[in-house]
Write a protein that holds these residues in place. Structure first.
Motif, PDB file in Angstrom:
ATOM      1  N   GLY A   1       0.801  -1.216   0.000  1.00 27.53           N
ATOM      2  CA  GLY A   1       0.000   0.000   0.000  1.00 27.53           C
ATOM      3  C   GLY A   1       0.834   1.265   0.000  1.00 27.53           C
ATOM      4  N   ARG A   2       2.144   1.114   0.003  1.00 23.28           N
ATOM      5  CA  ARG A   2       3.035   2.273  -0.006  1.00 23.28           C
ATOM      6  C   ARG A   2       3.275   2.742  -1.433  1.00 23.28           C
ATOM      7  NH1 ARG A   2       7.290   0.223   4.540  1.00 23.28           N
ATOM      8  NH2 ARG A   2       5.850   0.516   6.271  1.00 23.28           N
ATOM      9  N   SER A   3       3.829   3.940  -1.552  1.00 24.02           N
ATOM     10  CA  SER A   3       4.157   4.490  -2.871  1.00 24.02           C
ATOM     11  C   SER A   3       5.215   3.633  -3.543  1.00 24.02           C
ATOM     12  CB  SER A   3       4.682   5.917  -2.745  1.00 24.02           C
ATOM     13  OG  SER A   3       3.654   6.758  -2.293  1.00 24.02           O
ATOM     14  N   ILE A   4       5.112   3.551  -4.842  1.00 22.27           N
ATOM     15  CA  ILE A   4       6.077   2.777  -5.615  1.00 22.27           C
ATOM     16  C   ILE A   4       7.308   3.638  -5.868  1.00 22.27           C
ATOM     17  CG2 ILE A   4       6.529   1.866  -7.916  1.00 22.27           C
ATOM     18  CD1 ILE A   4       3.763   0.725  -7.935  1.00 22.27           C
ATOM     19  N   ILE A   5       8.462   3.038  -5.665  1.00 22.75           N
ATOM     20  CA  ILE A   5       9.731   3.686  -5.978  1.00 22.75           C
ATOM     21  C   ILE A   5      10.281   2.996  -7.211  1.00 22.75           C
ATOM     22  CG2 ILE A   5      12.061   4.166  -5.169  1.00 22.75           C
ATOM     23  CD1 ILE A   5      10.888   3.963  -2.301  1.00 22.75           C
ATOM     24  N   ASP A   6      10.637   3.795  -8.224  1.00 25.46           N
ATOM     25  CA  ASP A   6      11.116   3.227  -9.480  1.00 25.46           C
ATOM     26  C   ASP A   6      12.440   2.509  -9.315  1.00 25.46           C
ATOM     27  OD1 ASP A   6       8.913   4.055 -10.769  1.00 25.46           O
ATOM     28  OD2 ASP A   6       9.815   5.816 -11.672  1.00 25.46           O
ATOM     29  N   ASP A   7      12.553   1.405 -10.051  1.00 27.59           N
ATOM     30  CA  ASP A   7      13.752   0.589 -10.084  1.00 27.59           C
ATOM     31  C   ASP A   7      14.660   1.110 -11.195  1.00 27.59           C
ATOM     32  OD1 ASP A   7      15.616  -1.414 -10.036  1.00 27.59           O
ATOM     33  OD2 ASP A   7      14.178  -3.049 -10.111  1.00 27.59           O
ATOM     34  N   ILE A   8      15.927   0.725 -11.152  1.00 26.27           N
ATOM     35  CA  ILE A   8      16.866   1.150 -12.184  1.00 26.27           C
ATOM     36  C   ILE A   8      16.535   0.488 -13.515  1.00 26.27           C
ATOM     37  CG2 ILE A   8      19.295   1.089 -12.896  1.00 26.27           C
ATOM     38  CD1 ILE A   8      19.972   1.195  -9.888  1.00 26.27           C
ATOM     39  N   GLN A   9      16.251  -0.818 -13.495  1.00 31.75           N
ATOM     40  CA  GLN A   9      16.043  -1.581 -14.726  1.00 31.75           C
ATOM     41  C   GLN A   9      14.697  -1.235 -15.379  1.00 31.75           C
ATOM     42  OE1 GLN A   9      16.879  -2.896 -17.422  1.00 31.75           O
ATOM     43  NE2 GLN A   9      17.717  -4.847 -16.814  1.00 31.75           N
ATOM     44  N   LEU A  10      13.626  -1.406 -14.689  1.00 26.58           N
ATOM     45  CA  LEU A  10      12.285  -1.163 -15.214  1.00 26.58           C
ATOM     46  C   LEU A  10      11.506  -0.444 -14.129  1.00 26.58           C
ATOM     47  CD1 LEU A  10      10.333  -1.862 -17.609  1.00 26.58           C
ATOM     48  CD2 LEU A  10       9.675  -3.873 -16.321  1.00 26.58           C
ATOM     49  N   PRO A  11      10.790   0.617 -14.450  1.00 26.90           N
ATOM     50  CA  PRO A  11      10.019   1.305 -13.411  1.00 26.90           C
ATOM     51  C   PRO A  11       9.114   0.330 -12.657  1.00 26.90           C
ATOM     52  CG  PRO A  11      10.007   2.582 -15.423  1.00 26.90           C
ATOM     53  CD  PRO A  11      10.654   1.254 -15.748  1.00 26.90           C
ATOM     54  N   ALA A  12       9.045   0.520 -11.358  1.00 31.95           N
ATOM     55  CA  ALA A  12       8.316  -0.407 -10.499  1.00 31.95           C
ATOM     56  C   ALA A  12       6.847  -0.529 -10.876  1.00 31.95           C
ATOM     57  CB  ALA A  12       8.456   0.009  -9.040  1.00 31.95           C
ATOM     58  N   HIS A  13       6.233   0.556 -11.329  1.00 31.12           N
ATOM     59  CA  HIS A  13       4.826   0.488 -11.707  1.00 31.12           C
ATOM     60  C   HIS A  13       4.647  -0.375 -12.946  1.00 31.12           C
ATOM     61  CE1 HIS A  13       5.490   3.541 -14.871  1.00 31.12           C
ATOM     62  NE2 HIS A  13       6.292   4.090 -13.976  1.00 31.12           N
ATOM     63  N   LEU A  14       5.616  -0.343 -13.880  1.00 31.16           N
ATOM     64  CA  LEU A  14       5.544  -1.204 -15.059  1.00 31.16           C
ATOM     65  C   LEU A  14       5.808  -2.659 -14.688  1.00 31.16           C
ATOM     66  CD1 LEU A  14       7.186   0.729 -18.011  1.00 31.16           C
ATOM     67  CD2 LEU A  14       4.874  -0.131 -17.847  1.00 31.16           C
ATOM     68  N   PHE A  15       6.790  -2.887 -13.825  1.00 35.38           N
ATOM     69  CA  PHE A  15       7.081  -4.247 -13.376  1.00 35.38           C
ATOM     70  C   PHE A  15       5.852  -4.862 -12.711  1.00 35.38           C
ATOM     71  CE2 PHE A  15       8.307  -7.233 -10.066  1.00 35.38           C
ATOM     72  CZ  PHE A  15       9.054  -8.149 -10.791  1.00 35.38           C
ATOM     73  N   GLN A  16       5.220  -4.094 -11.823  1.00 33.04           N
ATOM     74  CA  GLN A  16       4.030  -4.580 -11.123  1.00 33.04           C
ATOM     75  C   GLN A  16       2.898  -4.868 -12.093  1.00 33.04           C
ATOM     76  OE1 GLN A  16       2.666  -3.075  -7.155  1.00 33.04           O
ATOM     77  NE2 GLN A  16       1.124  -2.066  -8.430  1.00 33.04           N
ATOM     78  N   SER A  17       2.688  -3.979 -13.068  1.00 31.74           N
ATOM     79  CA  SER A  17       1.632  -4.167 -14.058  1.00 31.74           C
ATOM     80  C   SER A  17       1.882  -5.401 -14.914  1.00 31.74           C
ATOM     81  CB  SER A  17       1.535  -2.926 -14.945  1.00 31.74           C
ATOM     82  OG  SER A  17       0.619  -3.133 -15.987  1.00 31.74           O
TER      83      SER A  17
END
Length: 123
Positions: free
Chosen positions: A10-26
């Motif tokens: 439920g926390r804010s997503i912090i982007d990863d270096i390789q692929l943004p976290a929101h895209l990875f999760q999706s």
């Protein structure tokens, strides 16, 4: 900047270096959701969950590659898939490593990515 929420914490997503976290999760959600299981979006997801327990052979690998690419292409317009690699482990039934390569649209242009996803039972 795209903001999102982690579906587990439920926390804010912090982007990863390789692929943004929101895209990875999706993308992970698309790969792990069986088509026909969402009430309001019956077509959402992929056929990957149906293939997880299949025999670890070349035919199943091709089917998982097809199901992964089809699901991501259909439901994630921010990503352009260029290749999908699948590896199964004969000693670990029901576990597959799917690596998706491609491009995504970022604010500073198009970025390449190569992201592995672990699907199936946990090891």
């Amino acid at each position: 900047m795209i903001k999102g929420m982690n579906r587990h914490s439920g926390r804010s997503i912090i982007d990863d270096i390789q692929l943004p976290a929101h895209l990875f999760q999706s993308m992970h959600d698309i790969l792990t959701t069986l088509k026909g299981t969402r009430l309001c979006r019956r077509n959402y997801g992929s056929l990957v969950p149906d293939l997880i327990d299949q025999p670890c052979n070349e035919i199943t690998q091709l089917q998982i590659m097809n199901a992964s690419a089809s699901g991501i292409i259909e439901f994630e317009p921010r990503v352009k898939v260029s290749s999908v690699m699948v590896s199964g482990f004969k000693d670990q039934v029901g576990y597959w490593e799917v690596t998706i390569s491609g491009q995504y649209h970022a604010f500073n242009g198009v970025q390449k990515f190569n992201q592995p996803f672990s699907l199936g039972r946990t090891v």
